[in-house]
Design a protein around this motif. Structure first.
Motif, PDB file in Angstrom:
ATOM      1  N   VAL A   1       0.864  -1.184   0.000  1.00  0.00           N
ATOM      2  CA  VAL A   1       0.000   0.000   0.000  1.00  0.00           C
ATOM      3  C   VAL A   1       0.894   1.225   0.000  1.00  0.00           C
ATOM      4  CG1 VAL A   1      -1.924   1.165   1.128  1.00  0.00           C
ATOM      5  CG2 VAL A   1      -1.682  -1.314   1.354  1.00  0.00           C
TER       6      VAL A   1
ATOM      7  N   THR B   1       1.745  -3.011  -5.959  1.00  0.00           N
ATOM      8  CA  THR B   1       0.897  -2.245  -5.057  1.00  0.00           C
ATOM      9  C   THR B   1      -0.588  -2.468  -5.376  1.00  0.00           C
ATOM     10  OG1 THR B   1       0.820  -0.289  -6.483  1.00  0.00           O
ATOM     11  CG2 THR B   1       2.695  -0.484  -4.942  1.00  0.00           C
ATOM     12  N   GLU B   2      -1.446  -1.905  -4.513  1.00  0.00           N
ATOM     13  CA  GLU B   2      -2.881  -1.973  -4.752  1.00  0.00           C
ATOM     14  C   GLU B   2      -3.234  -1.330  -6.091  1.00  0.00           C
ATOM     15  OE1 GLU B   2      -4.733  -0.161  -1.356  1.00  0.00           O
ATOM     16  OE2 GLU B   2      -4.989  -2.095  -0.344  1.00  0.00           O
TER      17      GLU B   2
ATOM     18  N   SER C   1       1.514   5.492  -0.282  1.00  0.00           N
ATOM     19  CA  SER C   1       0.929   6.803  -0.033  1.00  0.00           C
ATOM     20  C   SER C   1       2.006   7.866  -0.207  1.00  0.00           C
ATOM     21  CB  SER C   1       0.342   6.877   1.383  1.00  0.00           C
ATOM     22  OG  SER C   1      -0.219   8.145   1.644  1.00  0.00           O
TER      23      SER C   1
END
Length: 296
Positions: free
Chosen positions: A15, A255-256, A17
């Motif tokens: 994940v 990743t997602e 960010s």
């Protein structure tokens, strides 16, 4: 200075960010967190990363605590590249310049646009070839190559159900230069395919040599697989096919976002294959002529 945070979960995709300068990032299991980590070892609000004006990490009320580069912390500065441990989840913190943040956002937009363009092209090819009659090996191979490209992997397989086993409908191995349908047997991770089909959801392994499910698999060791993604293709009565891609270099984690792009192609291919199978069954049904009805 902006920062990039990547959470590596024990199972599933990473994940990612990106946090702008002056913003904060609340990390935890709760849906309102900036970086949501759906893992039982992570508290609802596990930690806060913020710039004041330099970056700091502050531990919130949680049972499993937080480690910074291997040592427990309640609050500490983040001055460079660091590793944070939240229960069983490892997070990588990396400061970056504004140019890095802008480039990352631009890259995601470009990949999303590229994915949409490829999807529209394949849909047009499907329609031009005659709808369900157009689910050809070439179309399946093009779908597989799109997933390999979007997931930034090296090779892949599209497998069709064949009784209790699988049949290779398309395969592509970039380093070996062997594109094309049905050229070899499946040499990826059988465990990943089995888990994806049993769970009905994608299986992502970002370190196949360290993961207990795959680290002793002959297929993983012989092919030198490091990262992999297996996607089940669901039909009305269950899994009709599976997409599998992998790479031999660790690189950045899957990743997602990567999985989301690949899953869109898997869903489209599943619809095509299910429609083709339904049409095939219809053609096998006995035909009733008007004379048959009158005779009855």
């Amino acid at each position: 200075m902006p920062a990039r945070i990547v959470a590596h979960l024990p199972e599933g995709p990473a994940v990612e960010s990106w946090v702008a300068d002056g913003d904060s990032c609340l990390v935890g299991r709760a849906a309102h967190c900036t970086l949501v980590l759906r893992h039982p070892s992570v508290s609802r609000e596990h930690l806060l990363i913020e710039s004041q004006p330099t970056w700091r990490v502050a531990n919130r009320s949680n049972k499993n605590g937080t480690q910074l580069d291997g040592r427990p912390v309640d609050s500490a500065p983040l001055t460079s590249h660091h590793w944070l441990q939240l229960g069983d989840v490892t997070c990588e913190f990396q400061p970056c310049g504004q140019s890095g943040l802008d480039a990352a956002r631009a890259s995601q937009r470009q990949r999303q646009q590229h994915s949409t363009a490829i999807g529209e092209e394949l849909a047009a090819r499907f329609d031009k070839a005659g709808g369900v009659e157009g689910v050809s090996p070439d179309l399946l191979d093009a779908t597989l190559q799109a997933v390999i490209q979007l997931a930034e992997c090296e090779r892949g397989f599209l497998l069709l159900r064949d009784g209790d086993g699988w049949r290779v409908a398309a395969q592509h191995d970039a380093p070996a230069g062997n594109p094309g349908p049905g050229l070899q047997e499946f040499s990826g991770s059988h465990t990943a395919i089995r888990l994806a089909c049993e769970r009905g959801e994608p299986v992502v392994i970002n370190d196949a040599r360290g993961d207990p499910r795959t680290r002793r698999q002959a297929s993983v060791l012989e092919a030198g697989i490091r990262s992999l993604l297996a996607l089940p293709l669901q039909g009305p009565s269950g899994v009709v096919a599976a997409l599998y891609v992998d790479r031999r270099e660790l690189g950045h984690p899957l990743t997602e976002f990567d999985v989301g792009l690949a899953a869109a192609f898997a869903e489209r291919a599943a619809v095509w294959l299910a429609a083709r199978d339904a049409m095939s069954l219809l053609k096998q049904l006995p035909r009733w002529e008007s004379g048959d009805a009158e005779a009855a």
